[in-house]
Design a protein around this motif. Sequence first.
Motif, PDB file in Angstrom:
ATOM      1  N   PRO A  42       2.487   4.656   8.206  1.00 30.83           N
ATOM      2  CA  PRO A  42       2.986   3.295   8.431  1.00 30.83           C
ATOM      3  C   PRO A  42       3.431   2.595   7.145  1.00 30.83           C
ATOM      4  O   PRO A  42       4.355   1.775   7.176  1.00 30.83           O
ATOM      5  N   THR A  45       6.853   4.079   6.447  1.00 31.32           N
ATOM      6  CA  THR A  45       7.771   3.713   7.525  1.00 31.32           C
ATOM      7  C   THR A  45       8.245   2.273   7.373  1.00 31.32           C
ATOM      8  O   THR A  45       9.443   1.973   7.520  1.00 31.32           O
ATOM      9  N   THR A  46       7.333   1.377   7.075  1.00 33.75           N
ATOM     10  CA  THR A  46       7.724  -0.033   6.917  1.00 33.75           C
ATOM     11  C   THR A  46       8.501  -0.266   5.625  1.00 33.75           C
ATOM     12  O   THR A  46       9.427  -1.084   5.593  1.00 33.75           O
ATOM     13  N   GLU A  51      11.848  -3.561   6.571  1.00 29.14           N
ATOM     14  CA  GLU A  51      10.924  -4.706   6.514  1.00 29.14           C
ATOM     15  C   GLU A  51       9.808  -4.404   5.510  1.00 29.14           C
ATOM     16  O   GLU A  51       8.645  -4.207   5.878  1.00 29.14           O
ATOM     17  N   ALA A  53       8.117  -6.133   3.511  1.00 27.36           N
ATOM     18  CA  ALA A  53       6.991  -7.077   3.452  1.00 27.36           C
ATOM     19  C   ALA A  53       5.909  -6.730   4.457  1.00 27.36           C
ATOM     20  O   ALA A  53       4.723  -7.051   4.254  1.00 27.36           O
ATOM     21  N   ASP A  54       6.288  -6.048   5.546  1.00 27.06           N
ATOM     22  CA  ASP A  54       5.294  -5.670   6.560  1.00 27.06           C
ATOM     23  C   ASP A  54       4.368  -4.550   6.083  1.00 27.06           C
ATOM     24  O   ASP A  54       3.389  -4.218   6.782  1.00 27.06           O
ATOM     25  N   ALA A  55       4.657  -3.989   4.916  1.00 27.07           N
ATOM     26  CA  ALA A  55       3.850  -2.866   4.414  1.00 27.07           C
ATOM     27  C   ALA A  55       2.539  -3.332   3.795  1.00 27.07           C
ATOM     28  O   ALA A  55       1.613  -2.523   3.614  1.00 27.07           O
ATOM     29  N   TRP A  56       2.427  -4.648   3.443  1.00 26.34           N
ATOM     30  CA  TRP A  56       1.230  -5.098   2.720  1.00 26.34           C
ATOM     31  C   TRP A  56      -0.063  -4.887   3.512  1.00 26.34           C
ATOM     32  O   TRP A  56      -1.056  -4.390   2.940  1.00 26.34           O
ATOM     33  N   PRO A  57      -0.147  -5.211   4.760  1.00 30.67           N
ATOM     34  CA  PRO A  57      -1.409  -4.944   5.490  1.00 30.67           C
ATOM     35  C   PRO A  57      -1.755  -3.456   5.531  1.00 30.67           C
ATOM     36  O   PRO A  57      -2.925  -3.081   5.362  1.00 30.67           O
ATOM     37  N   TRP A  58      -0.732  -2.644   5.762  1.00 33.51           N
ATOM     38  CA  TRP A  58      -0.986  -1.196   5.776  1.00 33.51           C
ATOM     39  C   TRP A  58      -1.395  -0.692   4.392  1.00 33.51           C
ATOM     40  O   TRP A  58      -2.256   0.191   4.280  1.00 33.51           O
TER      41      TRP A  58
END
Length: 573
Positions: A42, A45-46, A51, A53-58
């Motif tokens: 993930p 992939t992000t 996107e 910025a969506d990688a930070w939680p992962w």
Amino acid sequence: MTLIRLLLRVLGGEHAARLRRTLALMTAAAVAEGLSYALLVPVLTTVFGGEPADAWPWLGAFVAAAAVTAVLRYRSDVSGFRAASVLSRGLHHRLGDHLARLPLGWYTPRRIGEVSVLAGRTVLQAMAVPAHRLQPLIGACVTPLTVAAVLFFHDWRMGLAAFAAVPVVAAALAWTGRATAAQDAERARRDEEAAGRVLEYLRAQPALRVGGRTADGLRQMEDALEGQRLGLRRSSLSALPGVLGLSFSVQAVFTALLVLGAASALGGRTGPAEVLALLVLAARCVDPLLSLSDLTGRLRSTRGELQRLEDVLRENPLPEADEPVEPRGNDLALNAVTFRRDGRTVLDQLSLTVPDATRLAVVGPPGSGKTTLLQLMARFHDVDAGAVRVGGVDVRDIETEKLMSRISAVFQDAYLFDGTIEENVRLGRPDADDADVRAAAAAAQLEETVARLPDGWSARVGEGGAVLSGGERQRVSIARALLKDAPIVLLEEATSALDAENERAVQNALDRLLRGRTVVVVAHRLRTAQQADSIAFLDGGHVVEQGTHEELLHRKGRYAQFRQLSLASVPSE
């Protein structure tokens, strides 16, 4: 698991919990590592999917998983090193205890080399299993399986391709194991032979140099070392096809994953970013899989070493009586004793009695069984027929510790441990006070030896007592026996290595201290035989004559002939 079961058999069940805990920690660390790699999917992939910025939680989850993996790896490594320490101590203790209970006839020259290898290299290899080998092996197996499960979750086709590697890799490893099994056994045999030859060459230096044959002994050692080198080379070559097969299989599976991933991306079933992430994840498992060949080879070698150690531990020791019997005195008796060694009958239906508090001298030609007689009385071996009795009780029915507490032995070849003179004397009675130790040493004429050494009582005697002369080593052995103060004393010409003055002093001390004890002495000198209450003449494994010195001379038999030959061999002044 075969290796772990073998380790537990060799060590004993009391160490099972520690090893299982170590295995559980290592497995958990490997699974956590695989799951942390799975989080790369993930993340990548992000990042590549438009996107970022969506990688930070992962990415945070990946860091947390990596931290958990690091903690589990640390805990498993510490547990592995602790298990290795316990394993080393346990193996040495169990091997030492077992060797101390084996009959002396087990110790052939080949076995000396074997034991030196087992106590050294084999124990070190066994220690390396929990300390260094299990963690990478479990990681190389469990982490790729975890990654394969992740692949299956994302794309069942790629997951199946990854799982297809399992039987292929297992087959390659099994092929390597079968191909190298015979060569590993041959290499181990050559290692033991080389170790024995090196020890033999070192111990035989005096004889080789005096005989001017140093090169002969060196040639035998070099031949054994060359055989060891060839054995190692053949073992390595036999593993080569399996190594190449494993490498080819892993690369083929990765290529298949690459093709499937590309086809999936081109067909629109999976996004390019996800395919790239899955391939990065698969590529991360290639190196651990390729390392399996080396890891399993090392563990296979360790398993072979441990198997040989287990074979030694399975050797039958001298059995202990289920219901020990206490001797009723200190007399000795051999009832129709037959003893064979290496297919040769050493003693044949021999019967002999030594009443309590009397001295028996045993004389006879070389090879007649004199030393064997003493060894059977001390139960260094068990008889093949008949019985050896102490205090009217078969020695096999007496608890070993109780039997040994009744017997002091001084053999012709006095072996000393690499410690101080005082430590070697105290072996006779470790809890003796200083006054008793000094009295025993004085009776054995050790005071002059102690005085001449720079460190006195603290002087180390070297391996086998190499720092001392033959006579000094024998005096230490005599002092050890005197300190033990046992009611039965077995002597093998205890003063044979002393000069005339010290021999007289030690003999006088023995006469005083052995009074009232049961004594059996193998006599090579007439003076020793004459001082005995009874003399037994051995020949061909039989007692051919027995009586006092005067009685045997009057018979004019074998003892009288022996005396004449002994007198004739004494040089005239």
